[in-house]
Design an enzyme around this catalytic site. Sequence first.
Site, PDB file in Angstrom:
ATOM      1  N   ASP A 162      37.727  25.160  42.968  1.00  0.00           N
ATOM      2  CA  ASP A 162      38.618  25.513  43.367  1.00  0.00           C
ATOM      3  C   ASP A 162      38.957  27.043  43.889  1.00  0.00           C
ATOM      4  O   ASP A 162      38.237  28.038  43.639  1.00  0.00           O
ATOM      5  CB  ASP A 162      39.715  25.320  42.417  1.00  0.00           C
ATOM      6  CG  ASP A 162      39.487  25.817  41.343  1.00  0.00           C
ATOM      7  OD1 ASP A 162      38.746  26.443  41.143  1.00  0.00           O
ATOM      8  OD2 ASP A 162      40.632  25.576  40.432  1.00  0.00           O
ATOM      9  N   HIS A 187      39.619  31.765  38.977  1.00  0.00           N
ATOM     10  CA  HIS A 187      39.482  30.511  40.384  1.00  0.00           C
ATOM     11  C   HIS A 187      38.422  31.500  41.134  1.00  0.00           C
ATOM     12  O   HIS A 187      37.419  31.200  41.883  1.00  0.00           O
ATOM     13  CB  HIS A 187      40.632  30.279  41.215  1.00  0.00           C
ATOM     14  CG  HIS A 187      41.261  29.075  40.808  1.00  0.00           C
ATOM     15  ND1 HIS A 187      41.554  28.353  41.369  1.00  0.00           N
ATOM     16  CD2 HIS A 187      41.089  28.454  39.300  1.00  0.00           C
ATOM     17  CE1 HIS A 187      42.326  27.254  40.205  1.00  0.00           C
ATOM     18  NE2 HIS A 187      41.890  27.867  38.548  1.00  0.00           N
ATOM     19  N   CYS A 235      43.890  32.319  36.272  1.00  0.00           N
ATOM     20  CA  CYS A 235      43.020  31.234  35.903  1.00  0.00           C
ATOM     21  C   CYS A 235      42.089  31.065  36.307  1.00  0.00           C
ATOM     22  O   CYS A 235      41.197  30.274  35.714  1.00  0.00           O
ATOM     23  CB  CYS A 235      43.331  29.946  36.919  1.00  0.00           C
ATOM     24  SG  CYS A 235      43.293  28.360  35.184  1.00  0.00           S
ATOM     25  N   GLU A 283      46.248  23.815  41.695  1.00  0.00           N
ATOM     26  CA  GLU A 283      47.232  24.155  40.676  1.00  0.00           C
ATOM     27  C   GLU A 283      48.285  23.398  40.294  1.00  0.00           C
ATOM     28  O   GLU A 283      49.322  23.421  39.560  1.00  0.00           O
ATOM     29  CB  GLU A 283      47.838  26.037  40.357  1.00  0.00           C
ATOM     30  CG  GLU A 283      46.296  27.076  39.880  1.00  0.00           C
ATOM     31  CD  GLU A 283      45.742  26.329  39.092  1.00  0.00           C
ATOM     32  OE1 GLU A 283      46.730  25.995  38.060  1.00  0.00           O
ATOM     33  OE2 GLU A 283      45.236  27.185  38.064  1.00  0.00           O
TER      34      GLU A 283
END
Length: 389
Positions: free
Chosen positions: A78, A105, A103, A137
Amino acid sequence: MKKRDEKMSLTESELIKIRRQLHQIPEIGMLEFETQAKLIEIIRSMPQTYFEIKKWKTAILVHVHGKQQGYTVGYRTDIDGLPVEEQTGLAYASRHKGRMHACGHDIHMTVALGILSYFAENQPQVNLTFIFQPAEENASGGKQLYESGILGEWMPDEIYAFHDNPELPVGSIGCRQGTLFAGTCEIHAKFIGKSGHAAFPHRANDMVVAGAQFVNQIQTIVSRNVDPIQAGVVTLGHFSAGTIGNVISGKAQIDGTIRALTQKNNVLIQKRVRKIADGVAESFECKLELDLHQGGYYPVENNPQTTAAFIDYMKNTPDVDFIETLPAMTGEDFGFLLSKIPGTMFWLGVESPYSLHSEYFAPKEGAIIKGVNAMIGFLKKRQTVVGNK
């Protein structure tokens, strides 16, 4: 860095530099234009002998032609960030105000680029499709991409992906058979009655009371409808109604989330939420607007065959620190792809005192090369197995 006879075009120091560049330009799902341009620039800098490249919206697909045709192994990363204001104080912190790779990525993308750079130099036995996917997300990017038809003849026969984990040691690999992450579903409920003066409740229809009944009754779903040996969560995190204490509110907005380790239980909980909401609306003679939105956030259910092969390799490779992990109630839209394509998701340890989505989240970069090496080794072995089928 692990020594090998074959070449890899990106070194560990180059990968760390790339990660820091990507960390500075986080973008929200389906708006990852600068990220896409940077990724294309890096991919184009690799040898192109075995590559074909496609773009779909802000996604990038790279098909690596193998020596044998007829079977394709997929790898997905992602690429989107979160609407979080970074507070890490890092020299390479986000340049985009109110946006952050909270997060991890940026770690995901960098590992994917490292793996891809190896197969740019060393032709795989079978085809590989690398998917740089937007909007994990916020907008079920995996579902959108799959349903667009863009994969076409590059559709993987099996697929792999990871998520970084701040609670695991740097570079460790965590995985399990069965469900790794829960499936999620958003709850958006609006009860509409009639506002009025606090002194004359009989002339109004109080939606604070209606909403409170909905909140209370929702608590019975997991305790009384879900099998006790299975997992489920219903959390209502937002309740908004009224303006002042002496005015009866004619509206109540309640928002929350459903989490379940199987799609069957997710659907069951959704049905119970709907029945309770309908019942409250009927009993209070009010209007209900209910949106239960799951999108592509299905449970991440690992395929038994691919996961057995993955775990076996990671357990028996001396350079890999393998940890068998428990399921988590976090969500991931890779679950939708796994509902269509057999495959495996795993954790990569990045050892941070701060959780995913924290404005202080700073994963340790030593995990990058360990993740790259582990996946190159697995994919080399895996393609030999599937190539001989």
